[in-house]
Design a protein around this motif. Structure first.
Motif: not given
Length: 401
Positions: A277-285, A312-314
């Motif tokens: 699988v390829v996990y696509d992560a989108t990070i927001g702080y 919070i780290v989203d």
């Protein structure tokens, strides 16, 4: 009273900063020392050596998260797309307050890149699935020359890149072949070796079907982390990116940088026979607003020395099977990756407007917890630094008195 509280607060910050420095230096030294001993003692026992080196890799992320927990604790809020990731794949552990997951065992994790410590949270993400010792990161090769830590990262088999494709192509191909074949039990860790080397330096492996997979051998998992953007989002990179997009008639992105195609495509081609699988992560702080830059607000020194970290780290996650990604055709793959990044950019528009990935709960699942470890894991990391601190205090006491 306010003056006393302020002085106490400052003193506490100074003590925590000093403690984090001592813990990191001594923890890193202990890990590298362990690696040196393991390499010397188990030189011919590749399986046992790899298991101990993997443990040292896990110890490093435990060290970093322990320091974060002491000086700058952050909560992590993970949202997952139900259409591609089964519900309850990430849940909050009531006992520890942390998050546990059942991530797949062979994966590539891609993400937008905002601050220098993005990789810490993605590595911790792999830790939640029991893969902390199986993380591989693509890094610029200058990091390999850092004293002590460079030796440690080489033992972790991280992939160091020159950012010049003519130099990186062969190195990347050989490293991916190792990951791919070890995951199937037919690589170096199963006692196999290439049958030759091409003129350009690329290893040539046996192509016989009998070498495709060996269920009698250990199958070594991997979570390969890379940032297709290639660098952090900043005022400079945003301006250059906008100029390039206009010149090449590419979409303008508000919150991300246009991804580089070649590296990721070659990674997926190199791992196509093992990657699940390829996990696509989108990070927001939290604390970063649109048109601000996380790298300016949450510098390494601010996080680890001043305790200034996001509350919070989203992380929003979705998953793609390799058969959903057109990796064989460069043009189709480019279009696919640009589409992924446009969607990521739109998701961040929503994030900056609401302060969260405000998604339909019927289609997405949320897990929230502290970036936590078990008490035993934290103790195992702190034992050596604490022992050393008491030893130093005792020696100073004996010398003075």
């Amino acid at each position: 009273m306010p003056t006393v509280r302020l002085a106490f607060h400052r003193a506490k910050k100074i003590l925590l900063t000093l403690a984090s420095i001592v813990i990191f230096i001594e923890g890193a030294f202990a890990i590298v020392s362990l690696q040196f001993i393991v390499n010397a003692v188990f030189y011919k026992d590749v399986i046992r050596r790899q298991k101990y080196l993997d443990q040292s890799k896990k110890n490093f992320i435990l060290l970093l998260v322990t320091i974060l927990r002491i000086v700058a604790p952050s909560q992590v809020r993970i949202t997952t797309e139900n259409a591609s990731i089964p519900k309850n794949s990430f849940v909050t552990d009531r006992r520890t307050g942390g998050i546990v997951s059942n991530m797949l065992r062979q994966s590539v994790i891609i993400s937008n890149h905002q601050i220098y410590t993005d990789w810490v949270f993605l590595w911790w993400l792999a830790y939640t699935g029991g893969l902390a010792g199986n993380v591989f990161i693509m890094l610029k090769n200058s990091l390999e020359r850092i004293p002590i830590l460079g030796y440690g990262m080489r033992n972790y088999n991280f992939i160091f890149m020159n950012r010049k494709w003519e130099k990186d192509r062969v190195n990347l191909a050989n490293r991916l072949a190792e990951l791919d074949r070890n995951a199937k039990g037919v690589g170096y860790l199963a006692g196999k070796s290439p049958i030759g080397v091409a003129t350009d330096g690329e290893a040539i492996w046996e192509n016989s079907k009998s070498f495709e997979r060996d269920d009698k051998q250990i199958h070594w998992p991997y979570a390969l982390i890379l940032f297709p953007e290639g660098t952090n989002l900043s005022a400079g990179t945003r301006a250059r990116n906008a100029e390039y997009a206009a010149k090449m008639n590419l979409p303008k992105l508000n919150n991300t940088i246009l991804p580089r195609v070649t590296g990721l495509r070659n990674v997926l081609l190199g791992l196509k026979s093992s990657c699940e699988v390829v996990y696509d992560a989108t990070i927001g702080y939290s604390g970063v607003r649109q048109n601000e830059y996380g790298q300016d607000i949450y510098r390494l020194g601010n996080i680890f020395l001043k305790g200034r970290a996001p509350r919070i780290v989203d992380i929003h996650l979705r998953a793609f099977r390799l058969d959903e990604i057109p990796i064989e055709d460069e043009k189709d793959f480019t279009e696919w990756l640009l589409k992924v990044w446009r969607e990521k950019d739109e998701l961040l528009d929503s994030y900056y407007a609401t302060g969260a990935f405000d998604l339909d709960p019927a289609q997405n699942t949320t897990a929230m917890g502290w970036c936590k470890l078990t008490a035993f894991e934290m103790l195992s990391i702190l034992v050596f630094p604490i022992f050393t601190i008491f030893l130093i205090i005792w020696l100073m006491y004996k010398r003075l008195f």
